[in-house]
Motif scaffolding. Structure first.
Motif, PDB file in Angstrom:
ATOM      1  N   GLU A 124      32.983 -56.956  94.957  1.00  0.00           N
ATOM      2  CA  GLU A 124      33.048 -55.829  95.891  1.00  0.00           C
ATOM      3  C   GLU A 124      34.459 -55.271  96.025  1.00  0.00           C
ATOM      4  O   GLU A 124      34.678 -54.063  95.891  1.00  0.00           O
ATOM      5  CB  GLU A 124      32.513 -56.263  97.262  1.00  0.00           C
ATOM      6  N   GLU A 125      35.437 -56.139  96.260  1.00  0.00           N
ATOM      7  CA  GLU A 125      36.816 -55.677  96.424  1.00  0.00           C
ATOM      8  C   GLU A 125      37.372 -55.115  95.111  1.00  0.00           C
ATOM      9  O   GLU A 125      38.071 -54.095  95.102  1.00  0.00           O
ATOM     10  CB  GLU A 125      37.718 -56.807  96.926  1.00  0.00           C
ATOM     11  N   THR A 126      37.045 -55.762  94.003  1.00  0.00           N
ATOM     12  CA  THR A 126      37.559 -55.313  92.710  1.00  0.00           C
ATOM     13  C   THR A 126      36.972 -53.963  92.329  1.00  0.00           C
ATOM     14  O   THR A 126      37.697 -53.056  91.889  1.00  0.00           O
ATOM     15  CB  THR A 126      37.265 -56.365  91.624  1.00  0.00           C
ATOM     16  N   LEU A 127      35.664 -53.794  92.504  1.00  0.00           N
ATOM     17  CA  LEU A 127      35.030 -52.510  92.233  1.00  0.00           C
ATOM     18  C   LEU A 127      35.612 -51.430  93.137  1.00  0.00           C
ATOM     19  O   LEU A 127      35.902 -50.319  92.688  1.00  0.00           O
ATOM     20  CB  LEU A 127      33.513 -52.606  92.421  1.00  0.00           C
ATOM     21  N   GLN A 128      35.824 -51.737  94.416  1.00  0.00           N
ATOM     22  CA  GLN A 128      36.404 -50.753  95.337  1.00  0.00           C
ATOM     23  C   GLN A 128      37.800 -50.332  94.882  1.00  0.00           C
ATOM     24  O   GLN A 128      38.170 -49.164  94.965  1.00  0.00           O
ATOM     25  CB  GLN A 128      36.450 -51.301  96.766  1.00  0.00           C
ATOM     26  N   GLY A 129      38.574 -51.287  94.372  1.00  0.00           N
ATOM     27  CA  GLY A 129      39.906 -50.956  93.861  1.00  0.00           C
ATOM     28  C   GLY A 129      39.839 -49.985  92.695  1.00  0.00           C
ATOM     29  O   GLY A 129      40.634 -49.041  92.610  1.00  0.00           O
ATOM     30  N   ALA A 130      38.884 -50.180  91.792  1.00  0.00           N
ATOM     31  CA  ALA A 130      38.723 -49.275  90.644  1.00  0.00           C
ATOM     32  C   ALA A 130      38.279 -47.892  91.109  1.00  0.00           C
ATOM     33  O   ALA A 130      38.788 -46.872  90.629  1.00  0.00           O
ATOM     34  CB  ALA A 130      37.732 -49.865  89.646  1.00  0.00           C
ATOM     35  N   ILE A 131      37.334 -47.849  92.046  1.00  0.00           N
ATOM     36  CA  ILE A 131      36.887 -46.561  92.602  1.00  0.00           C
ATOM     37  C   ILE A 131      38.058 -45.838  93.260  1.00  0.00           C
ATOM     38  O   ILE A 131      38.281 -44.646  93.041  1.00  0.00           O
ATOM     39  CB  ILE A 131      35.736 -46.765  93.612  1.00  0.00           C
ATOM     40  N   ASN A 132      38.824 -46.572  94.067  1.00  0.00           N
ATOM     41  CA  ASN A 132      39.976 -45.971  94.757  1.00  0.00           C
ATOM     42  C   ASN A 132      41.004 -45.426  93.775  1.00  0.00           C
ATOM     43  O   ASN A 132      41.554 -44.340  93.977  1.00  0.00           O
ATOM     44  CB  ASN A 132      40.640 -46.984  95.690  1.00  0.00           C
ATOM     45  N   ARG A 133      41.270 -46.167  92.714  1.00  0.00           N
ATOM     46  CA  ARG A 133      42.252 -45.707  91.725  1.00  0.00           C
ATOM     47  C   ARG A 133      41.785 -44.405  91.062  1.00  0.00           C
ATOM     48  O   ARG A 133      42.575 -43.478  90.876  1.00  0.00           O
ATOM     49  CB  ARG A 133      42.496 -46.777  90.664  1.00  0.00           C
ATOM     50  N   ALA A 134      40.505 -44.338  90.712  1.00  0.00           N
ATOM     51  CA  ALA A 134      39.981 -43.119  90.083  1.00  0.00           C
ATOM     52  C   ALA A 134      40.034 -41.946  91.063  1.00  0.00           C
ATOM     53  O   ALA A 134      40.526 -40.858  90.729  1.00  0.00           O
ATOM     54  CB  ALA A 134      38.555 -43.359  89.590  1.00  0.00           C
ATOM     55  N   LYS A 135      39.547 -42.156  92.279  1.00  0.00           N
ATOM     56  CA  LYS A 135      39.501 -41.068  93.261  1.00  0.00           C
ATOM     57  C   LYS A 135      40.886 -40.654  93.747  1.00  0.00           C
ATOM     58  O   LYS A 135      41.144 -39.470  93.968  1.00  0.00           O
ATOM     59  CB  LYS A 135      38.586 -41.453  94.427  1.00  0.00           C
ATOM     60  N   ASN A 136      41.793 -41.620  93.901  1.00  0.00           N
ATOM     61  CA  ASN A 136      43.162 -41.281  94.303  1.00  0.00           C
ATOM     62  C   ASN A 136      43.883 -40.511  93.205  1.00  0.00           C
ATOM     63  O   ASN A 136      44.685 -39.620  93.481  1.00  0.00           O
ATOM     64  CB  ASN A 136      43.944 -42.542  94.699  1.00  0.00           C
ATOM     65  N   SER A 137      43.585 -40.836  91.953  1.00  0.00           N
ATOM     66  CA  SER A 137      44.158 -40.080  90.828  1.00  0.00           C
ATOM     67  C   SER A 137      43.676 -38.639  90.861  1.00  0.00           C
ATOM     68  O   SER A 137      44.440 -37.708  90.612  1.00  0.00           O
ATOM     69  CB  SER A 137      43.758 -40.716  89.493  1.00  0.00           C
ATOM     70  N   LYS A 138      42.394 -38.470  91.175  1.00  0.00           N
ATOM     71  CA  LYS A 138      41.829 -37.123  91.245  1.00  0.00           C
ATOM     72  C   LYS A 138      42.468 -36.334  92.390  1.00  0.00           C
ATOM     73  O   LYS A 138      42.749 -35.136  92.249  1.00  0.00           O
ATOM     74  CB  LYS A 138      40.316 -37.185  91.415  1.00  0.00           C
ATOM     75  N   ALA A 139      42.705 -36.992  93.506  1.00  0.00           N
ATOM     76  CA  ALA A 139      43.318 -36.320  94.654  1.00  0.00           C
ATOM     77  C   ALA A 139      44.747 -35.873  94.336  1.00  0.00           C
ATOM     78  O   ALA A 139      45.178 -34.793  94.738  1.00  0.00           O
ATOM     79  CB  ALA A 139      43.310 -37.246  95.872  1.00  0.00           C
ATOM     80  N   VAL A 140      45.485 -36.698  93.586  1.00  0.00           N
ATOM     81  CA  VAL A 140      46.865 -36.384  93.252  1.00  0.00           C
ATOM     82  C   VAL A 140      46.959 -35.353  92.129  1.00  0.00           C
ATOM     83  O   VAL A 140      47.826 -34.490  92.141  1.00  0.00           O
ATOM     84  CB  VAL A 140      47.626 -37.675  92.851  1.00  0.00           C
ATOM     85  N   PHE A 141      46.040 -35.453  91.148  1.00  0.00           N
ATOM     86  CA  PHE A 141      46.088 -34.561  89.980  1.00  0.00           C
ATOM     87  C   PHE A 141      44.695 -33.994  89.719  1.00  0.00           C
ATOM     88  O   PHE A 141      43.998 -34.406  88.783  1.00  0.00           O
ATOM     89  CB  PHE A 141      46.607 -35.327  88.756  1.00  0.00           C
ATOM     90  N   PRO A 142      44.250 -33.028  90.539  1.00  0.00           N
ATOM     91  CA  PRO A 142      42.878 -32.519  90.444  1.00  0.00           C
ATOM     92  C   PRO A 142      42.610 -31.633  89.234  1.00  0.00           C
ATOM     93  O   PRO A 142      41.456 -31.286  88.972  1.00  0.00           O
ATOM     94  CB  PRO A 142      42.705 -31.723  91.745  1.00  0.00           C
ATOM     95  N   GLU A 143      43.621 -31.290  88.453  1.00  0.00           N
ATOM     96  CA  GLU A 143      43.445 -30.388  87.315  1.00  0.00           C
ATOM     97  C   GLU A 143      42.856 -31.074  86.083  1.00  0.00           C
ATOM     98  O   GLU A 143      42.509 -30.403  85.111  1.00  0.00           O
ATOM     99  CB  GLU A 143      44.795 -29.752  86.921  1.00  0.00           C
ATOM    100  N   ALA A 144      42.747 -32.380  86.083  1.00  0.00           N
ATOM    101  CA  ALA A 144      42.245 -33.110  84.905  1.00  0.00           C
ATOM    102  C   ALA A 144      40.735 -32.935  84.757  1.00  0.00           C
ATOM    103  O   ALA A 144      40.069 -32.311  85.592  1.00  0.00           O
ATOM    104  CB  ALA A 144      42.609 -34.587  85.017  1.00  0.00           C
TER     105      ALA A 144
END
Length: 195
Positions: free
Chosen positions: A62-82
């Motif tokens: 659960e925690e590991t999957l949440q970390g991967a989700i957060n990394r993907a979504k936080n990347s999108k928030a920082v660089f939404p043009e990808a």
């Protein structure tokens, strides 16, 4: 513009930008290789330092999957043009007195469709497991036990323990391809794509 499947190679496809939620060269390299293995077409894969929002050494699915989700979504928030954002998070779990290592890979597209996959698991040696239980990250524990330096940006525990038969890039790359299954089979997963 959708991706052609590997078997339907088109002459020209616009280069797609893929952002990985880490500057770790292994995570960037496995993502690049995984996208090129799964799809015909041109990709530019770049890393970005973002917060995982979980412990430095996640424990359990659960925690590991949440970390991967957060990394993907936080990347999108920082660089939404990808076009795609990828989160890769390594974790450990204790089962019947043994510590297992694994990672979750999450891929998000511009429509917030999600693909995810988990790597295979392997059992860590007791000396490494004890250090992780005491609070060290797996990479730090590997460095101490195996007298290495910055192994998490190299072969990692899987490379060390298999004597290089399977390195960390190959280990993650397969799971990157598996996380792309919904994007390869958009009709079956009811995923909208840019045409």
């Amino acid at each position: 513009m959708g991706f052609p499947k590997r078997k339907n190679i088109q002459d020209e496809v616009r280069q797609k930008l893929v952002i990985v939620g880490s500057k770790n060269p292994v995570k960037i390299s496995c993502t690049d290789a995984g996208f090129h293995q799964a799809f015909a077409g041109a990709f530019l894969v770049e890393g970005l330092n973002v917060d995982s929002g979980v412990s430095a050494q996640p424990k359990g699915d659960e925690e590991t999957l949440q970390g991967a989700i957060n990394r993907a979504k936080n990347s999108k928030a920082v660089f939404p043009e990808a076009d795609f954002w990828v989160g890769i998070e390594g974790g450990v779990d204790s089962i019947n007195g043994e510590m297992h290592a694994f990672a979750w890979i999450v891929v998000v597209d511009s429509f917030d469709n999600l693909g995810k996959s988990k790597t295979s698991t392997f059992i860590l040696p007791p000396a490494v497991a004890e250090l992780v239980e005491s609070g060290l990250e797996l990479g730090e524990a590997d460095d101490k036990v195996f007298d290495r330096e910055n192994s998490k940006q190299g072969n990692g525990a899987v490379g060390i323990l298999t004597s290089g038969a399977l390195d960390r890039k190959e280990y993650y790359q397969q799971a990157v391809v598996l996380a792309l299954i919904p994007f390869i089979n958009t009709d079956m997963y009811k995923i909208a794509i840019n045409d």
